[in-house]
Design a protein around this motif. Structure first.
Motif, mmCIF file in Angstrom:
data_model
loop_
_atom_site.group_PDB
_atom_site.id
_atom_site.type_symbol
_atom_site.label_atom_id
_atom_site.label_comp_id
_atom_site.label_asym_id
_atom_site.label_seq_id
_atom_site.Cartn_x
_atom_site.Cartn_y
_atom_site.Cartn_z
ATOM 1 N N TYR A 56 0.853 -1.184 0.000
ATOM 2 C CA TYR A 56 0.000 0.000 0.000
ATOM 3 C C TYR A 56 0.886 1.230 0.000
ATOM 4 C CZ TYR A 56 -3.685 -3.263 1.116
ATOM 5 O OH TYR A 56 -4.560 -4.305 1.065
ATOM 6 N N GLN A 57 0.581 2.176 -0.864
ATOM 7 C CA GLN A 57 1.349 3.409 -0.942
ATOM 8 C C GLN A 57 0.415 4.598 -0.766
ATOM 9 O OE1 GLN A 57 4.496 3.523 -3.941
ATOM 10 N NE2 GLN A 57 3.960 1.414 -4.459
ATOM 11 N N ARG A 58 -0.444 4.484 0.227
ATOM 12 C CA ARG A 58 -1.456 5.496 0.455
ATOM 13 C C ARG A 58 -1.729 5.647 1.944
ATOM 14 N NH1 ARG A 58 -7.221 5.735 -2.702
ATOM 15 N NH2 ARG A 58 -7.583 7.940 -2.346
ATOM 16 N N ALA A 59 -1.022 6.561 2.575
ATOM 17 C CA ALA A 59 -1.272 6.827 3.991
ATOM 18 C C ALA A 59 -2.717 7.277 4.171
ATOM 19 C CB ALA A 59 -0.319 7.892 4.499
ATOM 20 N N ASP A 60 -3.288 6.952 5.299
ATOM 21 C CA ASP A 60 -4.662 7.287 5.703
ATOM 22 C C ASP A 60 -5.726 6.393 5.081
ATOM 23 O OD1 ASP A 60 -3.904 9.263 7.478
ATOM 24 O OD2 ASP A 60 -4.176 10.890 6.058
ATOM 25 N N LEU A 61 -5.351 5.426 4.253
ATOM 26 C CA LEU A 61 -6.352 4.510 3.703
ATOM 27 C C LEU A 61 -7.027 3.787 4.862
ATOM 28 C CD1 LEU A 61 -7.422 3.316 0.961
ATOM 29 C CD2 LEU A 61 -5.926 1.377 1.442
ATOM 30 N N PRO A 62 -8.380 3.779 4.905
ATOM 31 C CA PRO A 62 -9.043 3.087 6.006
ATOM 32 C C PRO A 62 -8.894 1.573 5.879
ATOM 33 C CG PRO A 62 -10.677 3.877 4.435
ATOM 34 C CD PRO A 62 -9.342 4.386 3.979
ATOM 35 N N LEU A 92 0.003 1.088 11.441
ATOM 36 C CA LEU A 92 -1.418 1.422 11.576
ATOM 37 C C LEU A 92 -1.641 2.538 12.581
ATOM 38 C CD1 LEU A 92 -2.861 -2.201 11.611
ATOM 39 C CD2 LEU A 92 -2.688 -0.633 9.678
ATOM 40 N N SER A 93 -2.782 3.186 12.418
ATOM 41 C CA SER A 93 -3.165 4.287 13.288
ATOM 42 C C SER A 93 -4.628 4.132 13.684
ATOM 43 C CB SER A 93 -2.979 5.605 12.535
ATOM 44 O OG SER A 93 -3.573 6.671 13.233
ATOM 45 N N GLU A 94 -4.981 4.696 14.817
ATOM 46 C CA GLU A 94 -6.386 4.697 15.211
ATOM 47 C C GLU A 94 -7.146 5.862 14.586
ATOM 48 O OE1 GLU A 94 -7.292 5.854 19.393
ATOM 49 O OE2 GLU A 94 -5.116 5.895 19.578
ATOM 50 N N THR A 95 -6.470 6.700 13.796
ATOM 51 C CA THR A 95 -7.121 7.813 13.109
ATOM 52 C C THR A 95 -8.212 7.276 12.196
ATOM 53 O OG1 THR A 95 -5.095 9.118 13.179
ATOM 54 C CG2 THR A 95 -6.768 9.772 11.563
ATOM 55 N N ARG A 96 -9.405 7.829 12.332
ATOM 56 C CA ARG A 96 -10.539 7.369 11.522
ATOM 57 C C ARG A 96 -10.574 8.102 10.196
ATOM 58 N NH1 ARG A 96 -14.567 4.441 14.050
ATOM 59 N NH2 ARG A 96 -15.293 4.206 11.907
ATOM 60 N N THR A 97 -10.578 7.328 9.139
ATOM 61 C CA THR A 97 -10.680 7.871 7.795
ATOM 62 C C THR A 97 -11.760 7.111 7.041
ATOM 63 O OG1 THR A 97 -8.995 6.373 6.899
ATOM 64 C CG2 THR A 97 -8.229 8.506 7.749
ATOM 65 N N GLY A 98 -12.190 7.685 5.933
ATOM 66 C CA GLY A 98 -13.188 7.044 5.097
ATOM 67 C C GLY A 98 -12.800 7.169 3.638
ATOM 68 N N LEU A 99 -13.288 6.253 2.830
ATOM 69 C CA LEU A 99 -13.055 6.229 1.392
ATOM 70 C C LEU A 99 -14.398 6.401 0.705
ATOM 71 C CD1 LEU A 99 -10.956 5.343 -0.963
ATOM 72 C CD2 LEU A 99 -12.131 3.167 -0.788
ATOM 73 N N VAL A 100 -14.501 7.379 -0.182
ATOM 74 C CA VAL A 100 -15.757 7.633 -0.896
ATOM 75 C C VAL A 100 -16.001 6.478 -1.871
ATOM 76 C CG1 VAL A 100 -16.977 9.194 -2.468
ATOM 77 C CG2 VAL A 100 -15.507 10.126 -0.660
ATOM 78 N N ALA A 122 -14.814 12.827 -5.564
ATOM 79 C CA ALA A 122 -14.877 11.692 -6.477
ATOM 80 C C ALA A 122 -14.739 10.377 -5.706
ATOM 81 C CB ALA A 122 -13.762 11.810 -7.514
ATOM 82 N N PRO A 123 -15.215 9.301 -6.302
ATOM 83 C CA PRO A 123 -14.994 7.979 -5.688
ATOM 84 C C PRO A 123 -13.499 7.732 -5.536
ATOM 85 C CG PRO A 123 -16.444 7.815 -7.600
ATOM 86 C CD PRO A 123 -15.939 9.217 -7.561
ATOM 87 N N GLY A 124 -13.118 7.130 -4.421
ATOM 88 C CA GLY A 124 -11.720 6.839 -4.169
ATOM 89 C C GLY A 124 -11.008 7.883 -3.331
ATOM 90 N N VAL A 125 -11.636 9.047 -3.116
ATOM 91 C CA VAL A 125 -11.028 10.084 -2.286
ATOM 92 C C VAL A 125 -11.068 9.619 -0.828
ATOM 93 C CG1 VAL A 125 -11.283 12.444 -1.401
ATOM 94 C CG2 VAL A 125 -11.543 11.984 -3.841
ATOM 95 N N VAL A 126 -9.959 9.822 -0.130
ATOM 96 C CA VAL A 126 -9.841 9.471 1.286
ATOM 97 C C VAL A 126 -9.814 10.753 2.101
ATOM 98 C CG1 VAL A 126 -8.316 8.446 3.033
ATOM 99 C CG2 VAL A 126 -8.630 7.318 0.833
ATOM 100 N N GLY A 127 -10.546 10.746 3.204
ATOM 101 C CA GLY A 127 -10.568 11.897 4.098
ATOM 102 C C GLY A 127 -10.702 11.454 5.537
ATOM 103 N N ARG A 128 -10.458 12.368 6.444
ATOM 104 C CA ARG A 128 -10.577 12.071 7.876
ATOM 105 C C ARG A 128 -12.025 12.232 8.316
ATOM 106 N NH1 ARG A 128 -5.057 12.655 10.831
ATOM 107 N NH2 ARG A 128 -3.787 12.092 9.044
ATOM 108 N N LEU A 129 -12.449 11.348 9.196
ATOM 109 C CA LEU A 129 -13.825 11.334 9.678
ATOM 110 C C LEU A 129 -13.919 11.867 11.097
ATOM 111 C CD1 LEU A 129 -15.008 7.784 8.551
ATOM 112 C CD2 LEU A 129 -15.310 9.958 7.362
ATOM 113 N N SER A 130 -15.015 12.573 11.355
ATOM 114 C CA SER A 130 -15.348 13.005 12.716
ATOM 115 C C SER A 130 -16.841 13.287 12.752
ATOM 116 C CB SER A 130 -14.543 14.245 13.118
ATOM 117 O OG SER A 130 -14.840 15.329 12.270
ATOM 118 N N ARG A 131 -17.339 13.471 13.944
ATOM 119 C CA ARG A 131 -18.731 13.870 14.158
ATOM 120 C C ARG A 131 -19.719 13.056 13.318
ATOM 121 N NH1 ARG A 131 -16.241 19.218 13.685
ATOM 122 N NH2 ARG A 131 -17.356 19.550 11.751
ATOM 123 N N CYS A 132 -19.691 11.746 13.475
ATOM 124 C CA CYS A 132 -20.662 10.892 12.780
ATOM 125 C C CYS A 132 -21.863 10.660 13.697
ATOM 126 C CB CYS A 132 -20.048 9.539 12.419
ATOM 127 S SG CYS A 132 -18.734 9.624 11.202
#
Length: 163
Positions: A56-62, A92-100, A122-132
């Motif tokens: 994997y070459q993508r930090a923050d991938l959930p 690994l990290s406990e940081t919560r991220t999501g993939l569209v 767009a589909p495939g974009v990764v971002g950090r999650l909060s306040r769900c």
């Protein structure tokens, strides 16, 4: 003097990282986390002697953590494509991220269908999650954030609440 400063910095970084690993080990599986490293190998078993099955070459991938081995040295994980394998705990990290997932999704200014559209992702974009809550999550993709329907994301369970 420089080496003393570097040593203090290194000890501080390790001290800050230790609670994160401890938090991961104490969680009840399955749960979501993310890849912390820019390059992370998935292996067929819990050890460096097992062959690498994916790079994997993508930090923050959930990822979904399915099992923990050797007191957190190795984690069995599943990626958004359903591929399962083992990763070193330090990757690994406990940081919560999501993939569209699916099609282009709208990030809104409030957690409701009638909220003003701030961004489109767009589909495939990764971002950090909060306040769900109530089917919506705040999603931040490199400083561009807004509320997105949780069903559009891989990395959060339906009905899950995050603060």
């Amino acid at each position: 003097m420089r080496s003393a400063g570097r040593m203090i910095l290194a000890v501080t970084i390790v001290a800050l990282a230790v609670p994160s690993f401890a938090a991961l080990v104490n969680k009840k599986t399955p749960y979501f986390g993310s890849i912390a490293a820019g390059k992370a190998r998935m292996r067929t078993g819990p050890g460096r002697s097992y062959p690498s099955s994916w790079l994997y070459q993508r930090a923050d991938l959930p990822v979904k953590v399915l099992d923990i081995y050797d007191h957190g040295a190795w984690y069995k994980v599943e990626d958004p494509g359903g591929i399962q394998g083992w990763m070193m705990g330090a990757l690994l990290s406990e940081t919560r991220t999501g993939l569209v997932m699916g099609t282009v999704a709208e990030l809104r200014d409030s957690p409701r269908d009638g909220g003003r559209v701030r961004w489109r992702v767009a589909p495939g974009v990764v971002g950090r999650l909060s306040r769900c809550a109530r089917g919506w999550c705040y999603f931040d993709a490199r400083g561009r954030g807004g509320y997105i329907e949780a069903v559009r994301l891989w990395g959060v369970e339906p009905g899950e609440v995050l603060n």
